[in-house]
Design a protein around this motif. Structure first.
Motif, PDB file in Angstrom:
ATOM      1  N   SER A 184       0.443   4.826  -1.231  1.00 53.05           N
ATOM      2  CA  SER A 184      -0.288   5.965  -1.341  1.00 53.05           C
ATOM      3  C   SER A 184      -0.613   5.813  -2.818  1.00 53.05           C
ATOM      4  O   SER A 184       0.243   5.958  -3.399  1.00 53.05           O
ATOM      5  N   GLU A 185      -2.293   5.793  -2.905  1.00 55.10           N
ATOM      6  CA  GLU A 185      -1.760   5.557  -4.403  1.00 55.10           C
ATOM      7  C   GLU A 185      -3.769   6.150  -4.848  1.00 55.10           C
ATOM      8  O   GLU A 185      -4.380   6.359  -4.012  1.00 55.10           O
ATOM      9  N   ALA A 186      -3.808   6.576  -6.089  1.00 54.74           N
ATOM     10  CA  ALA A 186      -5.527   6.652  -5.905  1.00 54.74           C
ATOM     11  C   ALA A 186      -5.730   5.811  -5.922  1.00 54.74           C
ATOM     12  O   ALA A 186      -5.852   5.069  -7.292  1.00 54.74           O
ATOM     13  N   ILE A 221      -7.641   9.395  -2.590  1.00 55.59           N
ATOM     14  CA  ILE A 221      -6.100   8.464  -1.909  1.00 55.59           C
ATOM     15  C   ILE A 221      -6.566   7.337  -1.144  1.00 55.59           C
ATOM     16  O   ILE A 221      -7.043   7.915  -0.123  1.00 55.59           O
ATOM     17  N   ASN A 244      -6.491  14.130  -4.198  1.00 54.17           N
ATOM     18  CA  ASN A 244      -4.971  14.869  -4.263  1.00 54.17           C
ATOM     19  C   ASN A 244      -5.481  16.195  -5.119  1.00 54.17           C
ATOM     20  O   ASN A 244      -6.846  16.104  -4.935  1.00 54.17           O
TER      21      ASN A 244
END
Length: 740
Positions: free
Chosen positions: A57-59, A50, A44
């Motif tokens: 969707s997440e880190a 990500i 990101n």
């Protein structure tokens, strides 16, 4: 035959040409950057990686799962061409084979089973769609954006048969900005691979893409009778996509893919040499009828082959509901595989087994995910799965001499699964998070049958069904925005099997119902991620019960529940961008995978040494031994890799030098974990790529297995003989690419 082969090649090359030039009218408008920032495909704006490991969707630093994430640049610099190639840059991941069946394992959790309804222990998902067929588990990669390897049981979010983990591939969607790219590579053993991709926007709401791939080459093995490389492979595929933004909040993506594979390399076996059993050819085989040399094979009737035709249709619908995002994944897959393998692995034709497998899969999944930015983040879903895989067995002894196949038997085990799941993470405060998830699944095997020997008569067996609940609980602490510490408990299972392909067909003709495998997994981990440096480490413990094990008796694979296991280990990975020009990455896994108690473990003995050998058999499988604290099958104690990428200016363009060294410790390829050892080995991949000043054209020199390590890629064990295939020796070549 030659004319047919020429027509197939010409058609495939024509498809590649069509793909390469389908966007020519739009090239004048094409964006100059077509995804050139490959190194940041999975990052990101803050440089955080990500992932979608929790179906949203997440880190990656915030996801309490051990994950190896590979972007397009990492895949390219490691010379990754097929899915199995990612093992060399993914600690704890292996891909093994049993004839045409590709069997992944993670942290020692895999399977040697090849039977109707068998399945894998590692789930493979492509663009959100489940791909369950082990005969189709290895494929050439087409326009991949990223690959995520999730380690440890994923039973809550991904369901049945993910006891080892899951592999998630994400490919590019059609783009409204027209662009095209193509590449061709040539290498040792006459390897040619051509690939092209094109996408074009028909309007501001409708876009399509097309991709084609053609690969051809010679097998490295030589025929012991002629000394020649007389077997080759030819594979091609085409993939079409059509995307429409129906409204501002609803979109649909329809894909169709067709693959054809003609590749005998997995069947070109030679005689395996075991430290205890010696050369494992048929007992009476004269030396001239077999070979133990790694670069040769014994031809027999020379009718060994593997062929596959696949048609895949997938529809993805996404909708913004305001309070949440909804995704629907609808899939139909038909995969027709056909193979013929030499069970004695010598040039005398004792038993040539034909094995067509007809596989049809229907899946439907609805996924509802929360909007980001609230303390409660959640994922809910419904999943339907139906898989019918019909196995047919033939005696192919006379086929290579112009005769017909003789029906030996067959089986089918239609499998159904219905599931509902909910997984949620709550932010107690900016530093403490708790995650809880639960999946309920109903699995059933219905209308399973087996064929009597030399007959098409079907013997139906009683249905088997069961309910499973797989929970997940995680506690997570964030010392900073860039770091995370977690402790988790997850549960997984591999579904029950009816042994229609084995015990049903052998005296006393009583079908064995094989219980589900179950696993309880505990893991603690630490993650740290910045734009220049990332580091992950974890420690885990698995309690693994009712392992499903494959024995080979009388030309059929019999499946039993035989063992319980204990697995624990440590894993770490880091990436360090030393400068804009130099980047390092490395990973390592220590894995203590042992059968705690293996009752009636299969031990292979030579027939002259024991009583009870069947007619024509050369090996006897003894099951009267109980083993304790022995290695699990295909479970190395240590795997690791180290990679480097260096970039510098050259002739107005950019030169990128990269390499990756992979190492694995000793493994045992037998089902008992005590026989058929493969010593430790390492492989080295190298690549030098120059990109011209316009960033449109590339030329690369590449080398694979530069260390020239020779290791067994499979050991095929049965009563008649024990054969093996080996890794390719060092290969090298050139690649040319263009993008517009």
């Amino acid at each position: 035959m030659k004319k047919a082969a020429f027509r197939t090649s010409a058609s495939a090359i024509g498809i590649i040409g069509l793909v390469a030039f389908s966007s020519v009218p739009a090239l004048a408008q094409a964006s100059a950057d077509t995804g050139a920032q490959a190194a940041e495909d999975t990052s990101n704006d803050e440089g955080l990686i990500i992932v979608t490991a929790q179906r949203r969707s997440e880190a990656q630093v915030d996801v309490p799962i051990t994950i190896t994430t590979l972007n397009t640049q990492q895949l390219e610099t490691a010379n990754v061409q097929q899915l199995t190639d990612i093992a060399k840059i993914t600690p704890a991941l292996r891909f093994d084979r049993q004839s045409q069946f590709v069997q992944p394992s993670i942290r020692g959790i895999g399977t040697g089973i090849t039977t109707a309804g068998g399945g894998s222990n590692v789930g493979i998902y492509i663009d959100g769609f489940y791909s369950p067929n082990p005969a189709a588990a290895n494929f050439s990669l087409m326009n991949v954006d990223s690959i995520q390897v999730l380690k440890g049981p994923q039973g809550t979010l991904f369901g049945r048969n993910t006891t080892g983990g899951a592999i998630l591939l994400q490919t590019s969607e059609p783009s409204y900005e027209p662009n095209a790219q193509a590449k061709i590579r040539y290498g040792r053993f006459n390897q040619v691979q051509a690939q092209a991709y094109s996408t074009y926007g028909l309007s501001d709401r409708v876009a399509f893409d097309i991709e084609g791939l053609f690969a051809h080459g010679d097998a490295f093995q030589r025929n012991i009778a002629t000394g020649e490389r007389d077997r080759s492979y030819r594979n091609w595929s085409v993939r079409l996509g059509f995307k429409a933004d129906i409204t501002d909040t609803v979109s649909a993506l329809l894909r169709y893919q067709h693959n054809e594979v003609r590749d005998p390399r997995s069947e070109l076996t030679n005689t395996f040499v075991d430290p205890d059993l010696g050369a494992t050819a048929a007992t009476f085989a004269p030396p001239s009828s077999y070979t133990t040399a790694k670069n040769f094979y014994a031809p027999g009737a020379d009718h060994r082959f593997f062929a596959s035709n696949q048609d895949i249709v997938q529809l993805t619908i996404k909708a913004d509901l305001g309070f949440a995002d909804l995704a629907s994944y609808t899939q139909y897959r038909q995969e027709n595989n056909n193979a013929s393998e030499d069970l004695d692995h010598i040039s005398l034709t004792l038993f040539q087994l034909g094995l067509p497998v007809i596989n049809k899969t229907w899946t439907q999944e609805f996924l509802l995910t929360s909007k980001p930015g609230t303390p409660l983040q959640w994922t809910a879903g419904l999943f339907y799965f139906k898989n019918t895989d019909r196995y047919i067995t033939y005696i192919d002894n006379g086929v290579g001499l112009g005769g017909d196949r003789i029906l030996l038997g067959g089986s089918a085990a239609p499998t159904y699964s219905y599931a509902a799941f909910l997984d949620a993470t709550y932010e107690i405060n900016p530093q403490f998070f708790v995650t809880a998830g639960l999946r309920y699944a109903h699995d059933a095997v219905k209308n399973a049958y087996w064929n009597e020997r030399f007959s098409t008569a079907r013997n139906y067996v009683d249905d088997v069904s069961g309910n499973r609940v797989t929970p997940r609980v995680v506690l997570r602490y964030k010392p900073s925005e860039r770091s995370s510490i977690y402790a988790s408990y997850t549960k997984g299972y591999k579904a029950a099997i009816i042994d229609v392909g084995g015990s049903c067909q052998n005296a006393p003709f009583i079908c064995g119902n094989v219980k589900p495998e179950t696993i309880d997994a505990y893991e603690v981990g630490f993650k740290y991620d910045t734009r220049a440096f990332s580091f992950d480490t974890s420690a885990y413990y698995y309690n693994y019960k009712n392992l499903q094990v494959s024995l080979f008796r009388e030309a059929t694979a019999q499946i039993v529940n035989a063992a319980s296991s204990e697995i624990y280990g440590l894993e770490a990975a880091l990436r360090y961008k030393v400068s804009e020009a130099f980047e390092l990455s490395m990973g390592a896994n220590y894995n203590h995978g042992r059968y705690k108690k293996f009752v009636n473990a299969p031990i292979y003995l030579r027939c002259p040494d024991v009583a009870g050998c069947g007619s024509g058999a050369s090996f006897f499988i003894s099951t009267g031994t109980t083993l304790r604290d022995v290695h699990m099958q295909r479970s190395p104690d240590f795997t690791g890799n180290i990679g480097a990428l260096y970039k510098t200016d050259l002739a107005g363009g950019e030169l990128a030098l990269s390499g990756n060294l992979y190492y694995t410790s000793k493994i045992f390829l037998s089902p008992s974990g005590t026989q058929f050892p493969q010593k430790a080995y390492e492989t080295l991949s190298l690549r030098a790529q120059w990109t011209d000043p316009s960033d449109k054209y590339t030329v690369a020199l590449w080398g694979e297995n530069v260390t020239n390590s020779r290791f067994a890629t499979q050991v095929q064990y049965n009563n008649y003989g024990i054969g093996s295939t080996w890794s390719e020796p060092v290969t090298y070549g050139i690649e040319v690419g263009a993008k517009f």
